[in-house]
Design a protein around this motif. Structure first.
Motif, short mmCIF file in Angstrom:
data_model
loop_
_atom_site.label_atom_id
_atom_site.label_comp_id
_atom_site.label_asym_id
_atom_site.label_seq_id
_atom_site.Cartn_x
_atom_site.Cartn_y
_atom_site.Cartn_z
N LEU A 89 0.87 -10.77 -9.91
CA LEU A 89 0.70 -8.98 -9.94
C LEU A 89 1.40 -8.75 -8.73
O LEU A 89 1.61 -7.21 -9.12
CB LEU A 89 -1.26 -9.14 -9.22
N LEU A 110 3.06 -4.84 -9.44
CA LEU A 110 2.52 -3.69 -9.15
C LEU A 110 3.89 -3.20 -7.77
O LEU A 110 3.70 -1.59 -7.79
CB LEU A 110 1.91 -3.90 -8.22
N VAL A 125 5.95 -0.82 -9.96
CA VAL A 125 4.46 0.08 -10.64
C VAL A 125 4.97 1.59 -9.60
O VAL A 125 4.60 2.10 -9.64
CB VAL A 125 3.24 -0.33 -10.68
N SER A 126 4.61 0.42 -8.01
CA SER A 126 4.96 1.87 -7.24
C SER A 126 6.11 2.39 -6.99
O SER A 126 6.38 3.56 -6.43
CB SER A 126 4.51 0.60 -5.45
N SER A 181 0.07 8.49 -4.53
CA SER A 181 -0.82 9.32 -5.00
C SER A 181 -0.62 11.01 -4.93
O SER A 181 -0.91 10.00 -6.10
CB SER A 181 -1.48 8.51 -3.76
N PRO A 190 -3.34 6.46 -16.46
CA PRO A 190 -4.15 4.68 -16.19
C PRO A 190 -2.77 4.66 -15.05
O PRO A 190 -2.34 3.55 -13.92
CB PRO A 190 -3.27 4.05 -17.27
N MET A 191 -1.35 5.60 -15.13
CA MET A 191 -0.46 4.92 -14.57
C MET A 191 -0.24 5.61 -13.13
O MET A 191 -0.01 4.37 -12.08
CB MET A 191 0.88 5.70 -14.98
N LEU A 239 -2.97 3.12 -11.47
CA LEU A 239 -2.42 1.86 -10.95
C LEU A 239 -1.14 2.19 -9.67
O LEU A 239 -1.32 0.86 -8.63
CB LEU A 239 -1.29 1.34 -11.47
N THR A 240 -0.79 3.45 -9.79
CA THR A 240 0.36 3.67 -8.52
C THR A 240 -0.51 4.21 -7.38
O THR A 240 -0.26 3.24 -6.16
CB THR A 240 0.92 4.31 -8.36
N TYR A 267 -3.20 2.44 -6.94
CA TYR A 267 -4.03 0.99 -6.13
C TYR A 267 -3.03 -0.12 -5.76
O TYR A 267 -3.24 -1.61 -4.88
CB TYR A 267 -4.17 0.37 -7.31
N SER A 268 -1.98 0.61 -6.17
CA SER A 268 -0.48 -0.92 -6.15
C SER A 268 -0.25 -1.03 -4.28
O SER A 268 -0.04 -1.36 -3.41
CB SER A 268 1.00 -0.54 -6.49
N TYR A 327 -2.66 -2.43 -2.67
CA TYR A 327 -2.80 -4.38 -2.81
C TYR A 327 -1.14 -4.80 -1.51
O TYR A 327 -1.74 -5.78 -1.58
CB TYR A 327 -2.40 -4.71 -4.68
#
Length: 223
Positions: free
Chosen positions: A22, A26, A29-30, A98, A133-134, A137-138, A140-141, A144
């Motif tokens: 994961l 991510l 994704v970042s 973000s 959504p992307m 996700l960014t 959140y990444s 995380y």
């Protein structure tokens, strides 16, 4: 020989825990903001040269400058995990990733909603299913992976939303009046810069005109 401390480029410096699938996902994704900047906007200028796209990119650049100014002014530290990531020498509030993604999402959605030079069929669906959504996700990444706190990514998202909406208003209510002059300028003529905001569906317009041009003798390629 003296050794000077090294500093990473924060936009591309991404680490994750070894063996964490994961985290690996991510981490990629970042890097979406980098892909958008290098793959998206540079390709857009090379192949399309639309004023809306160029001012879109300019807004993202201005947004990142504002982010850096705020970070240096507030100087809020990153979370404790920054030592493992070698990022403690940079500040964390607000999250630039973000901010970038939410600026992009807001501006892209407003362009789509106002039907200003659409280039995709069902472009609003692209915004809902992919862009937003992307963006989340960014955000959140960054938490995380340990680069930011929750407060820092929400601050970046909020600032990106405000700046994206504000820049869209400025471009389409103030700066758009300069588009004809830019098109007719030496720069505009040399680089074939154009504005297609008035065309509801650019993809369909270009498709139909390309087909029509095949039948016109003046557009035929000389062998």
């Amino acid at each position: 020989m003296s050794h000077h401390p090294l500093k990473a480029v924060t936009l591309t410096h991404v680490r994750y825990r070894k063996g964490d699938p994961l985290g690996h996902f991510l981490a990629w994704v970042s890097l979406v903001p980098v892909f958008i900047s290098l793959g998206g906007f540079i390709s857009h200028f090379i192949f399309r040269r639309e004023l809306q796209g160029m001012f879109f990119a300019l807004g993202l650049i201005i947004s990142q400058f504002i982010n850096e100014i705020i970070k240096k002014s507030v100087q809020q530290a990153r979370p404790e995990t920054c030592s493992l990531l070698e990022m403690c020498d940079s500040h964390g509030w607000p999250s630039s990733h973000s901010q970038y993604m939410f600026f992009f999402a807001v501006y892209f959605t407003l362009l789509t909603y106002k039907k200003l030079g659409l280039i995709f069929r069902n472009q609003l669906l692209v915004a809902v299913v992919l862009v937003w959504p992307m963006s989340v996700l960014t955000m959140y990444s960054r938490v995380y992976l340990g680069y930011h706190t929750v407060a820092q990514v929400f601050a970046g998202a909020a600032l990106g939303t405000v700046l994206g909406g504000g820049w869209f208003w400025i471009v389409n209510n103030v700066l758009s009046g300069l588009f004809p002059a830019i098109e007719e300028s030496a720069f505009g003529r040399f680089f074939y810069v154009k504005d297609t905001s008035h065309i509801p569906n650019v993809l369909r317009f270009e498709y139909e005109n390309a087909r029509s041009a095949k039948k016109h003798p003046s557009y035929k390629r000389a062998d």
